[in-house]
Design a protein around this motif. Sequence first.
Motif, mmCIF file in Angstrom:
data_model
loop_
_atom_site.group_PDB
_atom_site.id
_atom_site.type_symbol
_atom_site.label_atom_id
_atom_site.label_comp_id
_atom_site.label_asym_id
_atom_site.label_seq_id
_atom_site.Cartn_x
_atom_site.Cartn_y
_atom_site.Cartn_z
ATOM 1 N N GLU A 284 0.756 -1.324 -0.190
ATOM 2 C CA GLU A 284 -0.044 0.015 -0.056
ATOM 3 C C GLU A 284 0.773 1.208 -0.042
ATOM 4 O OE1 GLU A 284 -3.357 0.455 -0.260
ATOM 5 O OE2 GLU A 284 -4.242 -1.443 0.183
ATOM 6 N N PHE B 103 2.427 1.655 -3.431
ATOM 7 C CA PHE B 103 1.492 2.198 -4.438
ATOM 8 C C PHE B 103 1.006 3.933 -4.190
ATOM 9 C CE2 PHE B 103 0.492 -1.661 -5.935
ATOM 10 C CZ PHE B 103 0.206 -1.621 -7.276
ATOM 11 N N THR C 122 -3.405 -1.845 -9.016
ATOM 12 C CA THR C 122 -3.671 -1.821 -7.628
ATOM 13 C C THR C 122 -2.915 -2.926 -7.012
ATOM 14 O OG1 THR C 122 -5.408 -3.334 -7.944
ATOM 15 C CG2 THR C 122 -6.068 -0.997 -8.286
#
Length: 637
Positions: free
Chosen positions: A499, A502, A611
């Motif tokens: 996370e 990204f 993602t």
Amino acid sequence: MKKALFLFIILPILLFADEYKKVTLQLNWLNQFQFAGYYVAKEKGFYKDVGLDVDIKEYTFNTDLVNSIKTKKADFAIGRSSLLIEKAKGEDVVALGAIFQESPLMLLVRKDSHIVSVRDLKDKKIMITPDAAFSASLLAMLSANGLNKNDFTIQRHSFKLDDLISRNTDAMASYLSNEPINLDEKEIKYKIFKPKDYGFDFYSDILFTSNSFIINNPKITKDFYEASIKGWKYAFEHKAETAEIIYKKYNSQNKSYIHLIKEGEILEKLAYANNTDIGDISNKKLQSIFNVFKLFGLVKNDIDIDSFIYDENPHKTMNLEISPAKQKLFFIILFFIIIVFLIVLFILKKNKQLKEQLQTVIDATDDFILYKDNKFRYLGCNKSFEKFVGKKKPEIIGKNDFELFSKEYAKLFRKRDMEAINLNSIQINHECVIYENKKIILQSKVIPFKYKKTKKEGILAICRDITELHEAHEKLKKEAYHDELTNIFNRKAFNERIEEKFDLYYRYKNEFCIAMYDIDDFKYINDTFGHDIGDRVLIDMTKYIKQHIRKTDFIFRVGGEEFVILFPKTLLEEALVVIEKIRVDVSNMNLVENKKVTISIGITQVRENDTPASIYERIDKLMYVSKHEGKNRTSKD
């Protein structure tokens, strides 16, 4: 028709423009990590989430912080503990929260100056700001060590570290998060003297506004405060990302990226000092600070401390990282101990026979129990404490810590005792000491109490060995993010780290690659050679791979024999060279006798619109392509 079209286009823009309430935050210094939480709240959209458009104003040398609030040039500002003086003068100031529970202000000296204690500053030159309110904690520290203004020479602060380096001054008022970092970079050794070590514990960077603003804007005040605290917590949890934000957008001082990270590491300790949470304010601590200002004649009249603190501030004084059930039990036990020993102290004065009986009771506990007079000389103790000191009670009574312990321990114990006396409240600390030739962690509860007819104030201390509890807590923390067998990060750690990557990619286009590998025919290895051999294969292979990737790369165990390697700031072709070498080296390792062990790999680079779920699915499919095409190979995309 044209008018209608104009309104159709312009009206939504005007409505959108009014959606966010504009507020201004005035800083009390130049841009740096000292204000990271506010930058993060702005850049990560925490302010916008609550409908605020925040303008952050950098400090200029003619800025009057209190006046900026008074004249409504700013809605919120950052101040110091000296706001209490402004309050005493009748100014309308309210503290929303204290970002740094411990002030970074201290005195800095060169290590080769042979100044080893505060007392050694006698007849020395000290560069300090003429602002008495700002330097009150430093002057109080000097005074507590027997030095008055006639014992040293105060020089006007030049704010140039070169004056200390070139010995134009002997000591300089500095910030922990600034000058020491610069000296480290220049490889100049130094020593610091912190007021807190001598019982003068001030807040720093107090977020404040006016009571009139709070009354007129209760929701904006609450939303701004909570979003700011959220920003601070995020900033400390993601220091590298935060440093990058400051480096690119708020770097008016041209600090290096590494310098900003080091600032963050130091300031994080100050923000969470004394086991408190970011923003918490204690009225007892403020009263102690106010008393120092009174001592130096900066204020005359008392003030209502509670009216100085924002009603929505948690007023927390203690934050224990244990379960609610254990916290409840802890407070019950603490209350019981306090009651028991207050009774003990009362009865000791009344009856010698009862005194001996009660001494037997407290001698039966493994906890260290001791009590001291107002000059911190020992009045009594139990057998466990005698054993800890290595002396009998008659050799302890009447002595102080500096006569019984090493200088390191004596300073530690004196500091906690002075805090209890100055704050007039129970102080709970965790101290690491050596006992019976092993390192233990003591949880000490220091309680101020009145003794004898003079009603002088001494301290009662109860110290408990919580080493096992601490180790269990640390073990649970490690287990939450580490794989027990291979001692590398687990799936939970991978989910959090991906996370972060990204977030950096979509903000700053920080490219990264990710590879997944699976041990070929691992079930056959387990079934044929046994699970012990299978475990040894996982351990040895992981150890080798970890040694042959960069320190900035990360390896995770995401399944039984499935592993993921994350390559930050790396392009596909670069990562492919590393992963191919690993694959070939693994196939040549003698992991199982008479059995060649290989791995199948899938590797890819992050793409636009990816993602965490999509990139994971892609490397998983690529890894299975390698499996189906004969194993012991790498598939890329």
